[in-house]
Design a protein around this motif. Structure first.
Motif, PDB file in Angstrom:
ATOM      1  N   MET A  38       0.842  -1.197   0.000  1.00 38.01           N
ATOM      2  CA  MET A  38       0.000   0.000   0.000  1.00 38.01           C
ATOM      3  C   MET A  38       0.880   1.252   0.000  1.00 38.01           C
ATOM      4  SD  MET A  38      -2.840   1.197   2.848  1.00 38.01           S
ATOM      5  CE  MET A  38      -3.712  -0.362   2.793  1.00 38.01           C
ATOM      6  N   LYS A  39       0.512   2.227  -0.820  1.00 37.57           N
ATOM      7  CA  LYS A  39       1.237   3.494  -0.867  1.00 37.57           C
ATOM      8  C   LYS A  39       0.420   4.545  -0.098  1.00 37.57           C
ATOM      9  CE  LYS A  39       3.406   4.681  -4.615  1.00 37.57           C
ATOM     10  NZ  LYS A  39       3.712   5.071  -6.019  1.00 37.57           N
ATOM     11  N   ILE A  40       1.047   5.132   0.928  1.00 33.69           N
ATOM     12  CA  ILE A  40       0.344   6.056   1.813  1.00 33.69           C
ATOM     13  C   ILE A  40       1.025   7.414   1.785  1.00 33.69           C
ATOM     14  CG2 ILE A  40      -0.526   6.435   4.155  1.00 33.69           C
ATOM     15  CD1 ILE A  40       0.104   3.401   4.669  1.00 33.69           C
ATOM     16  N   LEU A  53       3.659   6.879  13.343  1.00 35.32           N
ATOM     17  CA  LEU A  53       2.731   6.202  12.442  1.00 35.32           C
ATOM     18  C   LEU A  53       3.369   5.928  11.087  1.00 35.32           C
ATOM     19  CD1 LEU A  53      -0.106   5.146  11.810  1.00 35.32           C
ATOM     20  CD2 LEU A  53      -0.784   7.512  11.278  1.00 35.32           C
ATOM     21  N   ALA A  54       4.042   6.921  10.537  1.00 29.82           N
ATOM     22  CA  ALA A  54       4.670   6.756   9.222  1.00 29.82           C
ATOM     23  C   ALA A  54       5.744   5.677   9.266  1.00 29.82           C
ATOM     24  CB  ALA A  54       5.253   8.086   8.755  1.00 29.82           C
ATOM     25  N   ALA A  55       6.594   5.718  10.295  1.00 27.30           N
ATOM     26  CA  ALA A  55       7.648   4.716  10.422  1.00 27.30           C
ATOM     27  C   ALA A  55       7.048   3.327  10.624  1.00 27.30           C
ATOM     28  CB  ALA A  55       8.573   5.077  11.582  1.00 27.30           C
ATOM     29  N   GLY A  56       5.983   3.256  11.403  1.00 26.81           N
ATOM     30  CA  GLY A  56       5.334   1.973  11.664  1.00 26.81           C
ATOM     31  C   GLY A  56       4.726   1.357  10.423  1.00 26.81           C
ATOM     32  N   GLN A  57       4.134   2.198   9.577  1.00 27.78           N
ATOM     33  CA  GLN A  57       3.562   1.672   8.334  1.00 27.78           C
ATOM     34  C   GLN A  57       4.654   1.166   7.394  1.00 27.78           C
ATOM     35  OE1 GLN A  57       0.551   0.996   8.027  1.00 27.78           O
ATOM     36  NE2 GLN A  57      -0.452   2.267   9.577  1.00 27.78           N
ATOM     37  N   MET A  58       5.805   1.800   7.418  1.00 27.86           N
ATOM     38  CA  MET A  58       6.915   1.327   6.607  1.00 27.86           C
ATOM     39  C   MET A  58       7.397  -0.040   7.089  1.00 27.86           C
ATOM     40  SD  MET A  58       9.144   4.796   5.903  1.00 27.86           S
ATOM     41  CE  MET A  58      10.356   3.895   4.933  1.00 27.86           C
ATOM     42  N   LYS A  80       5.593  -2.260   8.330  1.00 21.72           N
ATOM     43  CA  LYS A  80       4.611  -3.228   7.849  1.00 21.72           C
ATOM     44  C   LYS A  80       4.768  -3.538   6.355  1.00 21.72           C
ATOM     45  CE  LYS A  80       0.276  -3.057   9.101  1.00 21.72           C
ATOM     46  NZ  LYS A  80       0.045  -4.314   9.864  1.00 21.72           N
ATOM     47  N   GLY A  81       5.688  -2.842   5.702  1.00 15.86           N
ATOM     48  CA  GLY A  81       5.933  -3.097   4.288  1.00 15.86           C
ATOM     49  C   GLY A  81       5.261  -2.127   3.343  1.00 15.86           C
ATOM     50  N   ASN A  82       4.651  -1.087   3.872  1.00 13.40           N
ATOM     51  CA  ASN A  82       3.985  -0.094   3.031  1.00 13.40           C
ATOM     52  C   ASN A  82       4.986   0.964   2.552  1.00 13.40           C
ATOM     53  OD1 ASN A  82       1.245  -1.140   3.423  1.00 13.40           O
ATOM     54  ND2 ASN A  82       1.538  -0.501   5.543  1.00 13.40           N
ATOM     55  N   GLU A  83       4.674   1.572   1.415  1.00 10.98           N
ATOM     56  CA  GLU A  83       5.486   2.656   0.882  1.00 10.98           C
ATOM     57  C   GLU A  83       4.879   3.967   1.363  1.00 10.98           C
ATOM     58  OE1 GLU A  83       7.169   4.380  -3.396  1.00 10.98           O
ATOM     59  OE2 GLU A  83       6.064   2.478  -3.313  1.00 10.98           O
ATOM     60  N   VAL A  84       5.693   4.797   1.980  1.00 11.47           N
ATOM     61  CA  VAL A  84       5.204   6.003   2.650  1.00 11.47           C
ATOM     62  C   VAL A  84       5.923   7.240   2.138  1.00 11.47           C
ATOM     63  CG1 VAL A  84       5.272   7.205   4.886  1.00 11.47           C
ATOM     64  CG2 VAL A  84       4.437   4.850   4.766  1.00 11.47           C
ATOM     65  N   LEU A  85       5.176   8.333   2.060  1.00  6.72           N
ATOM     66  CA  LEU A  85       5.751   9.647   1.793  1.00  6.72           C
ATOM     67  C   LEU A  85       5.020  10.656   2.668  1.00  6.72           C
ATOM     68  CD1 LEU A  85       7.610  11.559   0.118  1.00  6.72           C
ATOM     69  CD2 LEU A  85       5.708  11.803  -1.502  1.00  6.72           C
ATOM     70  N   VAL A  86       5.772  11.567   3.287  1.00  4.95           N
ATOM     71  CA  VAL A  86       5.180  12.636   4.087  1.00  4.95           C
ATOM     72  C   VAL A  86       5.362  13.960   3.357  1.00  4.95           C
ATOM     73  CG1 VAL A  86       5.277  13.941   6.250  1.00  4.95           C
ATOM     74  CG2 VAL A  86       5.615  11.456   6.272  1.00  4.95           C
ATOM     75  N   ALA A  87       4.275  14.704   3.187  1.00  8.58           N
ATOM     76  CA  ALA A  87       4.330  16.048   2.614  1.00  8.58           C
ATOM     77  C   ALA A  87       4.124  17.055   3.731  1.00  8.58           C
ATOM     78  CB  ALA A  87       3.263  16.227   1.543  1.00  8.58           C
ATOM     79  N   GLN A 112       0.241  13.446  -7.803  1.00  9.42           N
ATOM     80  CA  GLN A 112       0.374  12.869  -9.147  1.00  9.42           C
ATOM     81  C   GLN A 112       1.685  12.101  -9.308  1.00  9.42           C
ATOM     82  OE1 GLN A 112      -0.207  16.475 -11.449  1.00  9.42           O
ATOM     83  NE2 GLN A 112      -2.334  15.915 -11.930  1.00  9.42           N
ATOM     84  N   LYS A 113       2.730  12.594  -8.712  1.00  6.74           N
ATOM     85  CA  LYS A 113       4.028  11.940  -8.838  1.00  6.74           C
ATOM     86  C   LYS A 113       4.103  10.671  -7.995  1.00  6.74           C
ATOM     87  CE  LYS A 113       9.011  12.763  -8.297  1.00  6.74           C
ATOM     88  NZ  LYS A 113      10.066  13.765  -7.924  1.00  6.74           N
ATOM     89  N   PHE A 114       3.611  10.727  -6.747  1.00  6.00           N
ATOM     90  CA  PHE A 114       3.704   9.579  -5.829  1.00  6.00           C
ATOM     91  C   PHE A 114       2.614   8.553  -6.101  1.00  6.00           C
ATOM     92  CE2 PHE A 114       2.926   7.747  -1.463  1.00  6.00           C
ATOM     93  CZ  PHE A 114       4.108   7.005  -1.412  1.00  6.00           C
ATOM     94  N   ASN A 115       1.450   9.034  -6.546  1.00  3.75           N
ATOM     95  CA  ASN A 115       0.302   8.175  -6.860  1.00  3.75           C
ATOM     96  C   ASN A 115      -0.070   7.244  -5.700  1.00  3.75           C
ATOM     97  OD1 ASN A 115      -1.792   7.169  -8.455  1.00  3.75           O
ATOM     98  ND2 ASN A 115      -0.514   5.557  -9.343  1.00  3.75           N
ATOM     99  N   PRO A 116      -0.464   7.813  -4.559  1.00  2.95           N
ATOM    100  CA  PRO A 116      -0.758   6.982  -3.386  1.00  2.95           C
ATOM    101  C   PRO A 116      -2.082   6.224  -3.527  1.00  2.95           C
ATOM    102  CG  PRO A 116      -1.358   9.248  -2.949  1.00  2.95           C
ATOM    103  CD  PRO A 116      -0.677   9.246  -4.292  1.00  2.95           C
ATOM    104  N   ASP A 117      -2.199   5.153  -2.774  1.00  6.09           N
ATOM    105  CA  ASP A 117      -3.467   4.433  -2.682  1.00  6.09           C
ATOM    106  C   ASP A 117      -4.419   5.134  -1.726  1.00  6.09           C
ATOM    107  OD1 ASP A 117      -2.746   2.132  -4.338  1.00  6.09           O
ATOM    108  OD2 ASP A 117      -1.331   1.672  -2.718  1.00  6.09           O
ATOM    109  N   VAL A 118      -3.855   5.890  -0.769  1.00  4.57           N
ATOM    110  CA  VAL A 118      -4.667   6.587   0.224  1.00  4.57           C
ATOM    111  C   VAL A 118      -3.886   7.795   0.722  1.00  4.57           C
ATOM    112  CG1 VAL A 118      -3.773   5.216   2.163  1.00  4.57           C
ATOM    113  CG2 VAL A 118      -6.030   6.287   2.345  1.00  4.57           C
TER     114      VAL A 118
END
Length: 400
Positions: free
Chosen positions: A1-3, A25-30, A32-39, A101-107
Motif C-alpha cells: 500500500m502506498k500512503i 505512524l509513518a515509520a510503523g507503516q513502513m 509493515k511493508g507499506n510505501e510512505v511519503l510525508v508532505a 500525481q508523482k507519488f500516486n498513493p493508494d490513500v
C-alpha cells in the motif's frame, strides 16, 4: 500500500504531539511493508526532498505571507491576512497536486492542515484518492486551534472564526473517513457541522513508544506535584500554582513542593515567578519527560481549554505517575476518577486544591493510583495498536 501523509510540520520541525504521533505512524507503516511519503511545509523557497529517520519527506514552500513557526508576534493585520489566505490556498493545492500525481498513493492521510488549507481535501477528491482526516486539534473550527478566547471556552466558533472557516464544513465532506485522537475532539467537529456526510468515523488514541516498568515504591503521601508543558494561561498553570499556594496554608502541607517544567512567553513566566515566589515552587524550564517524571509524585494537568488528548496524561501514566486532571476535552477519557487518578472542575473554586490535599494527606492513595495508572497505560504505549487501527481503516476506505 502506498500512503501519503500530509501535515503542516514534520520532525525535526515539531509544533506539538501531532508531529511525534505522525512520525511514529509513518515509520510503523513502513515496517509493515507499506510505501510512505510525508508532505509538509517549509520556510525555504524551494522544494526539499529528504529522509528523516528512514521516512521519505517532501517539504513544500509555504505560499503565504510569512512563516508562522518562527516569526514572533506578527501584527494583527499580517495575522488576519495569513488566515484569510489559509481559507482556501490554491497555490498550496497546486503544489500538493504535483506531489499526489508523482507519488500516486493508494490513500491520503491528512493531519494538521494549517498552511495547506482546506484546499488539500479538494486535491484528494479531484484526483479520486481515498482520504482520511485525522483531528489532533480544533484548527478546522478555530484559527487559534483552541476554541478558547478571553479566558473561556467557545462552545461554538465566534464570528471571526466563522469568517475564516467559511465553506469548510461543506469542504470537509470531501474526505472518506475522519478520525479523532479523542472522542471529545471528534464530537466537537461533528457538533459544529463538519464531516456531517462522512460515514467512516473513528476514535484512535495516540500512543508513545515508551517502555517503563512503572515505579517500584511510592512515598506514603504525595510530596511533590508537577506540571510539564507549555506555560500558558489556557494550560491552567496559574490555576495550579494558586491551588498549591492555598494548599501550603493547610496544616502539615508546608513540606509539599511543586515543579513547573516547560517554556512559554517570557513575560508570563516572569509574572508567575514573581507572584508565586517560594522555595517550594521550582521552575525547571524545558526538560526531558523522563527527567521530569522521576522528580514528581503527581502530575497535574489543569487545562482550561478542551485539550483534545494531552500526551502528558498518558505519558505520566506510563511512568507510573498518577494524574490530577481537569474535566476538559479528552482528559476524562484517560483518567478514571478515584481509580487511576483524580478529576476536578476548573470553574469550581477549591476543587483542584482539594484533590491535591487528598493525595498529600491520605496514606497509600498515591501508590494505589500510581500502580493502576501504569496498568491502564498499556494501550497508550502500544504503538502497534495505533498502526494496525489506521491500516485497517485505510483498507476499508480503499475498498469502498
Amino acid at each position: 500500500m502506498k500512503i501519503l501523509y500530509v501535515n503542516t510540520l514534520f520532525p525535526p520541525d515539531v509544533g506539538g504531539g501531532a508531529e511525534l504521533s505522525l512520525a511514529m505512524l509513518a515509520a510503523g507503516q513502513m515496517v509493515k511493508g507499506n510505501e510512505v511519503l510525508v508532505a509538509a511545509t517549509t520556510d525555504r523557497n524551494e522544494v526539499v526532498d529528504e529522509v528523516i529517520a528512514d521516512v521519505p519527506v517532501v517539504r513544500l514552500p509555504l505560499h503565504n505571507i510569512y512563516w508562522p513557526h518562527s516569526e514572533k508576534g506578527p501584527s494583527t493585520l499580517r495575522r488576519l491576512a495569513w488566515h484569510a489566505r489559509d481559507i482556501d490556498n490554491s497555490a498550496m493545492a497546486e503544489s500538493l497536486t504535483g506531489v499526489v500525481q508523482k507519488f500516486n498513493p493508494d490513500v491520503i492521510s491528512f493531519h494538521n492542515l494549517a498552511g495547506f488549507s482546506a484546499s488539500a481535501w479538494r486535491v484528494a477528491k479531484q484526483l479520486e484518492k481515498p482520504a482520511v482526516q485525522v483531528l489532533h486539534d480544533y484548527y478546522n473550527l478555530c484559527p487559534r486551534s483552541q476554541l478558547f478566547r478571553n479566558e473561556r471556552n467557545c462552545e461554538t466558533p465566534c464570528q471571526q472564526c466563522s469568517i475564516f472557516r467559511i465553506g469548510r464544513a461543506k469542504a470537509s465532506n470531501q474526505v472518506d473517513a475522519v478520525v479523532g485522537a479523542s472522542q471529545a475532539v471528534l464530537d466537537a467537529h461533528l457538533r459544529n457541522g463538519l464531516f456531517a456526510n462522512v460515514q467512516a468515523r473513528r476514535v484512535i488514541n495516540n500512543a508513545r513508544d515508551y517502555a517503563t516498568p512503572g515505579r517500584a515504591t511510592y512515598p506514603a503521601t504525595a510530596q511533590t506535584f508537577g506540571f510539564i508543558g507549555t506555560v500558558a494561561p489556557w494550560k491552567g498553570v496559574g490555576l495550579v500554582l494558586e491551588a498549591f499556594s492555598q494548599l501550603q496554608t493547610k496544616p502539615g502541607m508546608q513540606a509539599t513542593r511543586i515543579v513547573i517544567a516547560g517554556g512559554g512567553e517570557e513575560s508570563y513566566l516572569n509574572e508567575l515567578k514573581t507572584r508565586y515566589a517560594s522555595e517550594q515552587v521550582v521552575f525547571l524550564g524545558k526538560v526531558k519527560p523522563d527527567e521530569f517524571f522521576e522528580q514528581v509524585d503527581v502530575s497535574v494537568v489543569p487545562s482550561l481549554w478542551h485539550d483534545p488528548l494531552p500526551g502528558v496524561v498518558f505519558e505520566s501514566m506510563i511512568f507510573g505517575v498518577p494524574v490530577i486532571g481537569s474535566r476538559r476535552g479528552g482528559i476524562p477519557e484517560m483518567i478514571s476518577n478515584d481509580g487511576n487518578g483524580l478529576l476536578f472542575e476548573p470553574d469550581q473554586a477549591g476543587d483542584l486544591e482539594a484533590a491535591m490535599h487528598k493525595l498529600a494527606s491520605t496514606p497509600g492513595l498515591l501508590a494505589r493510583y500510581g500502580n493502576q495508572a501504569h496498568r491502564d497505560s498499556a494501550r497508550y504505549s502500544d504503538t502497534g495498536r495505533v498502526i494496525d487501527a489506521y491500516y485497517r481503516l485505510y483498507e476499508e476506505i480503499i475498498a469502498a
